[in-house]
Design a protein around this motif. Structure first.
Motif, PDB file in Angstrom:
ATOM      1  N   GLY A   1      45.585  34.502  34.829  1.00 62.52           N
ATOM      2  CA  GLY A   1      44.926  34.926  36.067  1.00 62.52           C
ATOM      3  C   GLY A   1      43.695  35.787  35.875  1.00 62.52           C
ATOM      4  N   SER A   2      43.078  35.682  34.694  1.00 56.20           N
ATOM      5  CA  SER A   2      41.805  36.360  34.485  1.00 56.20           C
ATOM      6  C   SER A   2      41.936  37.874  34.689  1.00 56.20           C
ATOM      7  CB  SER A   2      40.762  35.739  35.419  1.00 56.20           C
ATOM      8  OG  SER A   2      39.463  35.945  34.954  1.00 56.20           O
ATOM      9  N   ASP A   3      40.844  38.528  35.033  1.00 58.37           N
ATOM     10  CA  ASP A   3      40.914  39.992  35.215  1.00 58.37           C
ATOM     11  C   ASP A   3      41.826  40.362  36.384  1.00 58.37           C
ATOM     12  OD1 ASP A   3      39.964  42.741  34.661  1.00 58.37           O
ATOM     13  OD2 ASP A   3      39.186  42.547  36.687  1.00 58.37           O
ATOM     14  N   THR A   4      41.788  39.580  37.449  1.00 59.83           N
ATOM     15  CA  THR A   4      42.648  39.862  38.607  1.00 59.83           C
ATOM     16  C   THR A   4      44.114  39.846  38.184  1.00 59.83           C
ATOM     17  OG1 THR A   4      41.020  38.725  39.967  1.00 59.83           O
ATOM     18  CG2 THR A   4      43.150  39.163  40.987  1.00 59.83           C
TER      19      THR A   4
ATOM     20  N   PHE B   1      35.442  44.730  44.561  1.00 62.37           N
ATOM     21  CA  PHE B   1      36.641  44.603  43.714  1.00 62.37           C
ATOM     22  C   PHE B   1      37.537  45.827  43.821  1.00 62.37           C
ATOM     23  CE2 PHE B   1      33.888  41.355  41.854  1.00 62.37           C
ATOM     24  CZ  PHE B   1      34.724  40.274  42.018  1.00 62.37           C
TER      25      PHE B   1
ATOM     26  N   TRP C   1      41.633  46.253  45.099  1.00 61.40           N
ATOM     27  CA  TRP C   1      42.770  47.002  44.508  1.00 61.40           C
ATOM     28  C   TRP C   1      43.354  47.963  45.546  1.00 61.40           C
ATOM     29  CZ3 TRP C   1      42.567  43.193  41.892  1.00 61.40           C
ATOM     30  CH2 TRP C   1      41.627  42.860  40.936  1.00 61.40           C
TER      31      TRP C   1
ATOM     32  N   THR D   1      37.648  51.052  39.019  1.00 63.23           N
ATOM     33  CA  THR D   1      36.817  50.061  38.346  1.00 63.23           C
ATOM     34  C   THR D   1      35.764  50.819  37.531  1.00 63.23           C
ATOM     35  OG1 THR D   1      37.133  48.668  40.270  1.00 63.23           O
ATOM     36  CG2 THR D   1      35.339  48.067  38.823  1.00 63.23           C
TER      37      THR D   1
ATOM     38  N   ASN E   1      32.977  49.543  36.164  1.00 55.40           N
ATOM     39  CA  ASN E   1      31.645  49.061  36.564  1.00 55.40           C
ATOM     40  C   ASN E   1      31.809  48.159  37.784  1.00 55.40           C
ATOM     41  OD1 ASN E   1      28.658  48.521  35.636  1.00 55.40           O
ATOM     42  ND2 ASN E   1      29.497  46.525  36.126  1.00 55.40           N
TER      43      ASN E   1
ATOM     44  N   THR F   1      30.931  45.515  39.825  1.00 59.71           N
ATOM     45  CA  THR F   1      30.029  44.383  39.568  1.00 59.71           C
ATOM     46  C   THR F   1      29.229  43.979  40.805  1.00 59.71           C
ATOM     47  OG1 THR F   1      31.864  43.624  38.185  1.00 59.71           O
ATOM     48  CG2 THR F   1      29.975  42.165  38.355  1.00 59.71           C
TER      49      THR F   1
ATOM     50  N   ASP G   1      40.011  48.854  35.683  1.00 60.44           N
ATOM     51  CA  ASP G   1      39.442  47.496  35.666  1.00 60.44           C
ATOM     52  C   ASP G   1      38.057  47.611  35.021  1.00 60.44           C
ATOM     53  OD1 ASP G   1      38.037  45.190  36.254  1.00 60.44           O
ATOM     54  OD2 ASP G   1      38.331  45.302  38.430  1.00 60.44           O
TER      55      ASP G   1
ATOM     56  N   THR H   1      36.225  44.993  33.592  1.00 58.70           N
ATOM     57  CA  THR H   1      35.833  43.637  33.201  1.00 58.70           C
ATOM     58  C   THR H   1      34.341  43.457  32.958  1.00 58.70           C
ATOM     59  OG1 THR H   1      36.289  41.306  33.577  1.00 58.70           O
ATOM     60  CG2 THR H   1      35.645  42.563  35.506  1.00 58.70           C
ATOM     61  N   SER H   2      33.489  44.138  33.692  1.00 57.74           N
ATOM     62  CA  SER H   2      32.052  43.964  33.426  1.00 57.74           C
ATOM     63  C   SER H   2      31.481  45.131  32.635  1.00 57.74           C
ATOM     64  CB  SER H   2      31.282  43.733  34.734  1.00 57.74           C
ATOM     65  OG  SER H   2      31.589  44.722  35.684  1.00 57.74           O
TER      66      SER H   2
ATOM     67  N   SER I   1      38.252  40.158  31.517  1.00 57.38           N
ATOM     68  CA  SER I   1      38.402  38.705  31.395  1.00 57.38           C
ATOM     69  C   SER I   1      37.474  38.224  30.291  1.00 57.38           C
ATOM     70  CB  SER I   1      38.019  38.025  32.707  1.00 57.38           C
ATOM     71  OG  SER I   1      36.620  38.170  32.896  1.00 57.38           O
TER      72      SER I   1
ATOM     73  N   GLN J   1      35.215  35.866  30.680  1.00 55.89           N
ATOM     74  CA  GLN J   1      34.027  35.198  31.219  1.00 55.89           C
ATOM     75  C   GLN J   1      32.810  36.118  31.368  1.00 55.89           C
ATOM     76  OE1 GLN J   1      35.411  34.230  35.127  1.00 55.89           O
ATOM     77  NE2 GLN J   1      34.822  36.166  35.961  1.00 55.89           N
ATOM     78  N   LYS J   2      32.933  37.373  31.014  1.00 51.82           N
ATOM     79  CA  LYS J   2      31.858  38.304  31.343  1.00 51.82           C
ATOM     80  C   LYS J   2      30.919  38.570  30.155  1.00 51.82           C
ATOM     81  CE  LYS J   2      32.379  39.937  35.691  1.00 51.82           C
ATOM     82  NZ  LYS J   2      32.915  38.751  36.399  1.00 51.82           N
TER      83      LYS J   2
END
Ligand SMILES: Cc1ncc(COP(=O)(O)O)c(C=O)c1O
Length: 380
Positions: A73-76, A100, A104, A142, A144, A146, A169, A171-172, A190, A192-193
């Motif tokens: 489920g990726s970062d989520t 984001f 949360w 978070t 960063n 995004t 979180d 992720t970015s 994740s 993908q970043k």
């Protein structure tokens, strides 16, 4: 006078904030060694997952006692596995300053329905008052944001002697910024970043204090199998050694390994951060000499160097920004640079480690040109 149509084009027009540009030089040949058609539980499949974990651990310089796992489920998925498995014993402070973080807040308030929650929020472009955070409580935030291009400036506001858990979180941010690992009990991201991997899988790093919570606390709500990190009062250690919770894509795993090998080959985390900072410096230079655009983040200390969010300073910004982004997409010089659907209208340029500074430099004249075209069309 509108600027002339530029002649030099970015070599790679991928400026999306996720999935982000592949590493320089990537071709599908990078996936040739993928363990496809095999079970992810075979020795070969497990070795690939373990390699992705070990390389990530090494490139990031995670403390030896931090465990790292691949989750669905990726970062989520990674964030929600943490929230569902860890929260409950203490009050919770959830910070949100863009889309984001707000997701949360919704998870904790509306889904988990915890009785003692404080949402500490700010509008797009700003950071909430970090001094309000109470470290007796669990804290979800978070690193960063995004969708607003606003990040926390550092980890100084996170207490080393906290009683609650710091659940972040990142992720970015991860692979692009220094993170104070000893002040973060849970960190998620994740593929993908920043390293430009394929999407779908999440990474979950847990420090010793989070492991202690996982082994001592039983959530009062149902925990879906996809979020289960402990069983019978024991951490499921296998998750952190390459035993995936459910079936991962071994093609994506190979791509993640490719990104990590590239990161290591250019000099690891310092080199990744240097690339990001060079990109940010180039963007700041252009914004500084351009009167129609400004950062959405209200001060340099909280400006994200990866997801750079920009606002148009003229009065018709909303429509202009989207038309400008559409024009550059049609020209094939910049893809996906419109602001996030819930964010204020503007532009968003991904400037993470896989983006070349030269491509940003080539993009700026196109942005100036497109702005001139859009403004001229409005006057006519
Ligand atoms: C800060 C932040 N959190 C969460 C997400 C959701 O990530 P994913 O789609 O990988 O689950 C994103 C995606 O861009 C993000 O930027």
């Amino acid at each position: 006078m509108t600027p002339e149509r530029p002649t030099i084009r970015p070599r790679r027009p991928q400026f999306s904030s996720g999935p982000c540009a592949k590493r320089p030089g990537w071709t599908p040949a990078a996936l040739a060694g993928a363990c496809v058609g095999r079970s992810h539980r075979s020795p070969a499949g497990k070795a690939k997952l373990a390699e992705a974990i070990e390389l990530s651990h090494a490139v990031l310089g995670l403390p030896a006692d931090y465990r790292l796992g691949v989750v669905p489920g990726s970062d989520t998925g990674a964030v929600e596995a943490a929230l569902w498995s860890l929260l409950g014993p203490r009050g919770v402070d959830v910070l949100a300053w863009e889309s984001f973080g707000r997701a949360w807040v919704a998870d904790v308030v509306q889904q988990l329905r915890l009785p003692d929650v404080r949402a500490i929020e700010a509008e797009y472009g700003r950071l909430p008052d970090l001094g309000r955070v109470d470290w007796e409580r669990d804290v979800v935030f978070t690193w960063n944001g995004t969708t607003s291009g606003v990040r926390v400036p550092d980890g100084d506001w996170i207490r080393p002697d906290r009683r609650g858990l710091a659940i972040c979180d990142a992720t970015s941010a991860v692979f692009a910024m220094e993170l104070p690992w000893d002040r973060l009990d849970v960190v998620t991201w994740s593929w993908q970043k920043v390293l430009g991997g394929e999407a779908g899988h999440g990474m979950l790093a847990v420090g010793p204090r989070a492991v202690a919570r996982l082994e001592s606390h039983r959530p009062s709500w149902p925990v879906p199998k996809l979020f289960q990190l402990a069983k019978g009062g024991k951490l499921i250690e296998g998750i952190f050694r390459g035993d995936a919770i459910n079936t991962p894509s071994l093609l994506c795993v190979e791509d993640a390994i490719d990104g990590l090998r590239w990161a290591r080959s250019i000099g690891g985390l310092p080199a990744l951060i240097a690339r990001v900072e060079a990109n940010m410096a180039a963007i700041a230079g252009w914004v500084g000499r351009t009167d129609w655009v400004d950062f959405l983040a209200e001060s340099p200390a909280i400006r994200s160097p990866t997801s750079v969010c920009l606002r148009l300073t003229d009065f018709a910004a909303a429509r202009s920004a989207q038309r400008l982004a559409d024009l550059l997409e049609a020209e094939g010089v910049a893809y996906d640079i419109g602001s996030y659907r819930e964010a204020p209208p503007g532009l968003r340029l991904w400037a993470g480690a896989t983006v070349e500074t030269a491509d940003l430099e080539a993009l700026f004249p196109w942005l100036d040109w497109a702005y001139g075209e859009v403004a001229a069309a409005k006057v006519r």
